[in-house]
Design an enzyme around this catalytic site. Sequence first.
Site, PDB file in Angstrom:
ATOM      1  N   GLU A  37       0.846  -1.205   0.000  1.00  0.00           N
ATOM      2  CA  GLU A  37       0.000   0.000   0.000  1.00  0.00           C
ATOM      3  C   GLU A  37       0.878   1.251   0.000  1.00  0.00           C
ATOM      4  O   GLU A  37       1.975   1.249   0.550  1.00  0.00           O
ATOM      5  CB  GLU A  37      -0.908  -0.055   1.246  1.00  0.00           C
ATOM      6  CG  GLU A  37      -1.763   1.152   1.524  1.00  0.00           C
ATOM      7  CD  GLU A  37      -2.843   1.444   0.492  1.00  0.00           C
ATOM      8  OE1 GLU A  37      -2.509   1.532  -0.690  1.00  0.00           O
ATOM      9  OE2 GLU A  37      -4.015   1.625   0.897  1.00  0.00           O
ATOM     10  N   ASP A  38       0.378   2.308  -0.611  1.00  0.00           N
ATOM     11  CA  ASP A  38       1.162   3.547  -0.645  1.00  0.00           C
ATOM     12  C   ASP A  38       1.198   4.221   0.725  1.00  0.00           C
ATOM     13  O   ASP A  38       2.261   4.487   1.261  1.00  0.00           O
ATOM     14  CB  ASP A  38       0.652   4.512  -1.740  1.00  0.00           C
ATOM     15  CG  ASP A  38      -0.843   4.817  -1.646  1.00  0.00           C
ATOM     16  OD1 ASP A  38      -1.521   4.282  -0.749  1.00  0.00           O
ATOM     17  OD2 ASP A  38      -1.333   5.607  -2.480  1.00  0.00           O
ATOM     18  N   ASP A  82      -3.067   5.595   6.445  1.00  0.00           N
ATOM     19  CA  ASP A  82      -3.538   6.889   6.955  1.00  0.00           C
ATOM     20  C   ASP A  82      -4.500   6.623   8.127  1.00  0.00           C
ATOM     21  O   ASP A  82      -4.046   6.336   9.234  1.00  0.00           O
ATOM     22  CB  ASP A  82      -4.186   7.640   5.784  1.00  0.00           C
ATOM     23  CG  ASP A  82      -4.606   9.058   6.107  1.00  0.00           C
ATOM     24  OD1 ASP A  82      -3.964   9.700   6.938  1.00  0.00           O
ATOM     25  OD2 ASP A  82      -5.590   9.533   5.513  1.00  0.00           O
ATOM     26  N   PHE A 107      -0.427  16.174   3.570  1.00  0.00           N
ATOM     27  CA  PHE A 107      -0.977  15.540   2.370  1.00  0.00           C
ATOM     28  C   PHE A 107       0.111  15.495   1.310  1.00  0.00           C
ATOM     29  O   PHE A 107       0.679  16.518   0.942  1.00  0.00           O
ATOM     30  CB  PHE A 107      -2.212  16.276   1.845  1.00  0.00           C
ATOM     31  CG  PHE A 107      -2.994  15.411   0.890  1.00  0.00           C
ATOM     32  CD1 PHE A 107      -3.933  14.509   1.367  1.00  0.00           C
ATOM     33  CD2 PHE A 107      -2.747  15.458  -0.469  1.00  0.00           C
ATOM     34  CE1 PHE A 107      -4.625  13.668   0.498  1.00  0.00           C
ATOM     35  CE2 PHE A 107      -3.432  14.624  -1.345  1.00  0.00           C
ATOM     36  CZ  PHE A 107      -4.377  13.736  -0.864  1.00  0.00           C
ATOM     37  N   ARG A 125       0.292  11.398  -9.905  1.00  0.00           N
ATOM     38  CA  ARG A 125       0.785  10.053  -9.579  1.00  0.00           C
ATOM     39  C   ARG A 125       2.135   9.781 -10.225  1.00  0.00           C
ATOM     40  O   ARG A 125       2.910   8.955  -9.753  1.00  0.00           O
ATOM     41  CB  ARG A 125      -0.208   8.985 -10.055  1.00  0.00           C
ATOM     42  CG  ARG A 125      -1.537   8.984  -9.313  1.00  0.00           C
ATOM     43  CD  ARG A 125      -2.299   7.714  -9.660  1.00  0.00           C
ATOM     44  NE  ARG A 125      -3.696   7.751  -9.275  1.00  0.00           N
ATOM     45  CZ  ARG A 125      -4.172   7.435  -8.076  1.00  0.00           C
ATOM     46  NH1 ARG A 125      -3.357   7.080  -7.108  1.00  0.00           N
ATOM     47  NH2 ARG A 125      -5.465   7.481  -7.831  1.00  0.00           N
TER      48      ARG A 125
HETATM   49  P1  IMP Z   1      -6.802   5.146   4.859  1.00  0.00           P
HETATM   50  O1  IMP Z   1      -7.901   4.186   4.536  1.00  0.00           O
HETATM   51  O2  IMP Z   1      -7.320   6.392   5.505  1.00  0.00           O
HETATM   52  O3  IMP Z   1      -5.663   4.543   5.627  1.00  0.00           O
HETATM   53  O4  IMP Z   1      -6.283   5.723   3.502  1.00  0.00           O
HETATM   54  C1  IMP Z   1      -5.561   5.052   2.638  1.00  0.00           C
HETATM   55  C2  IMP Z   1      -5.631   5.722   1.289  1.00  0.00           C
HETATM   56  O5  IMP Z   1      -5.963   7.141   1.357  1.00  0.00           O
HETATM   57  C3  IMP Z   1      -4.281   5.678   0.651  1.00  0.00           C
HETATM   58  O6  IMP Z   1      -4.084   4.476  -0.001  1.00  0.00           O
HETATM   59  C4  IMP Z   1      -4.354   6.845  -0.295  1.00  0.00           C
HETATM   60  O7  IMP Z   1      -4.994   6.449  -1.474  1.00  0.00           O
HETATM   61  C5  IMP Z   1      -5.230   7.856   0.411  1.00  0.00           C
HETATM   62  N1  IMP Z   1      -4.401   8.860   1.082  1.00  0.00           N
HETATM   63  C6  IMP Z   1      -4.233   9.040   2.404  1.00  0.00           C
HETATM   64  N2  IMP Z   1      -3.387  10.053   2.660  1.00  0.00           N
HETATM   65  C7  IMP Z   1      -3.000  10.530   1.455  1.00  0.00           C
HETATM   66  C8  IMP Z   1      -2.082  11.560   1.046  1.00  0.00           C
HETATM   67  O8  IMP Z   1      -1.444  12.257   1.833  1.00  0.00           O
HETATM   68  N3  IMP Z   1      -1.942  11.717  -0.299  1.00  0.00           N
HETATM   69  C9  IMP Z   1      -2.599  10.972  -1.219  1.00  0.00           C
HETATM   70  N4  IMP Z   1      -3.429   9.997  -0.874  1.00  0.00           N
HETATM   71  C10 IMP Z   1      -3.635   9.769   0.446  1.00  0.00           C
END
Ligand code: IMP
Length: 181
Positions: free
Chosen positions: A101-102, A105, A154, A167
């Site tokens: 995963e990237d 969050d 962000f 991207r």
């Molecule tokens: P989570 O479900 O809140 O953990 O979010 C995961 C997804 O939110 C990541 O895979 C990203 O696609 C997106 N995301 C969260 N923070 C960022 C950011 O700082 N930049 C871009 N995408 C983000």
Amino acid sequence: MATVPYEDLEVLYTRQQIAARVAEMGAEITRDLKGEKLVMVGVLKGAAPFLADLARTVDVDATFDFVATSSYGKGLRSSGAVKLIKDLDEPIEGKNVLVVEDILDTGLTLAYLRKLLLQQRPKTLRIAALLDKPSRRIEKIEADYVGFSIPNLFVIGYGMDYAERYRNLPDICLMTPDHPE
Ligand code: IMP
């Protein structure tokens, strides 16, 4: 030629820093696998560059699969509800799975995916996240391998988007509110 106004973006991690850290993560994953096979499961779309680079530093017999989730929202913040929009192509029962995963969050996406994938009874299920924002966590979940732990910023680039753009930036940059849309 269409150009993107990258020059005014602040770089958080350069491509060289990313490559060095990804190589360390790959070495750690290789050690932990002790010669066993691996299924790398990329979370589309943001993890694609990370998976491609990580895979080439992991010295094991590996295959790729991909899942995609949607979190009902396209801006800086997701709404919380996660749903699966692309499932695995192959069963993972009895296999060593690494979810790639990237960013970790709030944890909503990976907590949802972990639960879903564990239903298939893989031999092991580990998570590699290039970035981790621990201060944003809502779900109790940690990655087994983290590239960089960052504060509540962000970021864009190296797979990560703002409204589907940026991207393809080779570096990880900060998205500032005053950046031109
Ligand atoms: P989570 O479900 O809140 O953990 O979010 C995961 C997804 O939110 C990541 O895979 C990203 O696609 C997106 N995301 C969260 N923070 C960022 C950011 O700082 N930049 C871009 N995408 C983000």
